[in-house]
Design a protein around this motif. Structure first.
Motif, PDB file in Angstrom:
ATOM      1  N   GLU A  19      -9.568   7.755  -1.796  1.00 18.25           N
ATOM      2  CA  GLU A  19      -8.687   7.965  -2.944  1.00 18.25           C
ATOM      3  C   GLU A  19      -7.652   6.853  -3.091  1.00 18.25           C
ATOM      4  OE1 GLU A  19      -5.186   9.010  -5.106  1.00 18.25           O
ATOM      5  OE2 GLU A  19      -5.261   8.870  -2.909  1.00 18.25           O
ATOM      6  N   HIS A  20      -7.096   6.377  -1.980  1.00 14.90           N
ATOM      7  CA  HIS A  20      -6.060   5.346  -2.087  1.00 14.90           C
ATOM      8  C   HIS A  20      -6.630   4.017  -2.574  1.00 14.90           C
ATOM      9  CE1 HIS A  20      -7.645   4.599   1.992  1.00 14.90           C
ATOM     10  NE2 HIS A  20      -7.172   3.379   1.880  1.00 14.90           N
ATOM     11  N   ILE A  21      -7.907   3.757  -2.264  1.00 12.71           N
ATOM     12  CA  ILE A  21      -8.526   2.526  -2.767  1.00 12.71           C
ATOM     13  C   ILE A  21      -8.908   2.699  -4.238  1.00 12.71           C
ATOM     14  CG2 ILE A  21     -10.372   0.837  -2.443  1.00 12.71           C
ATOM     15  CD1 ILE A  21     -10.481   1.528   0.484  1.00 12.71           C
ATOM     16  N   ALA A  24      -5.877   2.026  -6.251  1.00  9.31           N
ATOM     17  CA  ALA A  24      -5.613   0.590  -6.349  1.00  9.31           C
ATOM     18  C   ALA A  24      -6.579  -0.073  -7.324  1.00  9.31           C
ATOM     19  CB  ALA A  24      -5.724  -0.051  -4.964  1.00  9.31           C
ATOM     20  N   ARG A  25      -7.826   0.409  -7.357  1.00 10.42           N
ATOM     21  CA  ARG A  25      -8.818  -0.138  -8.282  1.00 10.42           C
ATOM     22  C   ARG A  25      -8.377   0.059  -9.730  1.00 10.42           C
ATOM     23  NH1 ARG A  25     -13.739  -1.673  -7.833  1.00 10.42           N
ATOM     24  NH2 ARG A  25     -13.834  -0.948  -5.675  1.00 10.42           N
ATOM     25  N   GLY A  64      -5.101  -5.569  -4.249  1.00 11.60           N
ATOM     26  CA  GLY A  64      -5.180  -5.012  -2.915  1.00 11.60           C
ATOM     27  C   GLY A  64      -6.447  -4.252  -2.570  1.00 11.60           C
ATOM     28  N   VAL A  65      -7.410  -4.184  -3.494  1.00  9.97           N
ATOM     29  CA  VAL A  65      -8.615  -3.388  -3.243  1.00  9.97           C
ATOM     30  C   VAL A  65      -9.410  -3.926  -2.061  1.00  9.97           C
ATOM     31  CG1 VAL A  65     -10.840  -2.654  -4.199  1.00  9.97           C
ATOM     32  CG2 VAL A  65      -8.782  -2.573  -5.616  1.00  9.97           C
ATOM     33  N   GLY A  90       2.526  -8.064  -6.045  1.00  6.47           N
ATOM     34  CA  GLY A  90       3.382  -6.888  -6.141  1.00  6.47           C
ATOM     35  C   GLY A  90       2.571  -5.605  -6.193  1.00  6.47           C
ATOM     36  N   ALA A  91       1.483  -5.631  -6.958  1.00  9.30           N
ATOM     37  CA  ALA A  91       0.602  -4.459  -7.050  1.00  9.30           C
ATOM     38  C   ALA A  91      -0.059  -4.184  -5.699  1.00  9.30           C
ATOM     39  CB  ALA A  91      -0.462  -4.680  -8.122  1.00  9.30           C
TER      40      ALA A  91
END
Length: 209
Positions: A19-21, A24-25, A64-65, A90-91
Motif C-alpha cells: 500500500e505504501h508503494i 507513492a506511485r 520514491g517508488v 520532496g515527494a
C-alpha cells in the motif's frame, strides 16, 4: 489476444504492490515522474534481497517508488538517491517518511547525475539502479559499474520500452538502449540478463577479477 499477451497480462495482474508503494506511485503519476512498474519493482526487490544489500544507490529518484521497492528487498540497506528535480526529491522524502523508513537510511542528493556520480566512491555499492535521462544511459551505466562492488549488480529498467526491437528505429534513445543491451551481453566484465517483464529490466552483475 495472443497466448503471450495473455501470460504477460496475467503476470502483471498477479503482482501485489504494498500500500505504501502504491500511494507513492499515485503521487509520482500526479507529478509526471513516471515510476517503474510494480513487476519491475518487485524484481528489483528480489535482487536486493538476494544480494543481502547494505548499500544501494539509484540514479533517478522520481517520487520514491523504485527506492521503496529496493528497501523492501533490503530492509537493512542505506539508500543513496540522486535527482535533479527538487520537487521529486520532496515527494520521495514524504514517501519514505510515510513508509516509516528512518531518515538515517536514506540519503537524498539534489543535482545532475553527470555532476554527482564522478564524486561517488567506487566499488562501494551492492546494488545500483539506473533510471534517469535515457539519452545518457550508457554513461550512467558505466558509472554504475564503477560504483558497484565486485559481485554487485547494476539494474536498468525500461530497456525494452519504446522501439528497441524495431531495427528501423534509430533515434538517439532507442539506439542507446539497443547498444547497451548488445554490448553488455558479450562483455566479460559482467554477467548479463534481460527480463522481458513489463518495460524490461537489464541486470548486470560484476565479475570479480
Amino acid at each position: 489476444m495472443s497466448e503471450h499477451d495473455a501470460i504477460a497480462r496475467f503476470a502483471r495482474e498477479t503482482v501485489v504492490e504494498p500500500e505504501h508503494i502504491a500511494r507513492a506511485r499515485l503521487h509520482a503519476l500526479e507529478l509526471g515522474a513516471a515510476p517503474v512498474s510494480a513487476g519491475v519493482g518487485a524484481q528489483c526487490a528480489v535482487i536486493a534481497a538476494a544480494s543481502d544489500a547494505r548499500s544501494v544507490i539509484e540514479i533517478g529518484t522520481g517520487a520514491g517508488v523504485s527506492g521503496l521497492w529496493l528497501l523492501r528487498g533490503a530492509p537493512k540497506a542505506v539508500l543513496t538517491t540522486i535527482d535533479n528535480e527538487p520537487e521529486h526529491l520532496g515527494a520521495a522524502r514524504q514517501a519514505f517518511s510515510h513508509a516509516k523508513v528512518p531518515s538515517s537510511r536514506v540519503r537524498l542528493i539534489t543535482g545532475r547525475a553527470s555532476d554527482v556520480l564522478p564524486r561517488m566512491n567506487e566499488a562501494s555499492y551492492d546494488v545500483v539502479l539506473v533510471d534517469a535521462d535515457p539519452e545518457n544511459v550508457i554513461d550512467y551505466v558505466e558509472h554504475g559499474l564503477r560504483l558497484a562492488r565486485a559481485g554487485g549488480t547494476v539494474l536498468v529498467p525500461r530497456v525494452l520500452s519504446g522501439r528497441v526491437a524495431d531495427p528501423v528505429q534509430r533515434d538517439a534513445v532507442t539506439s542507446a538502449y539497443r547498444t547497451l543491451l548488445q554490448e553488455t551481453q558479450s562483455s566479460p566484465a559482467v554477467i548479463a540478463a534481460i527480463s522481458t517483464f513489463g518495460e524490461g529490466l537489464l541486470q548486470l552483475t560484476t565479475v570479480a577479477e
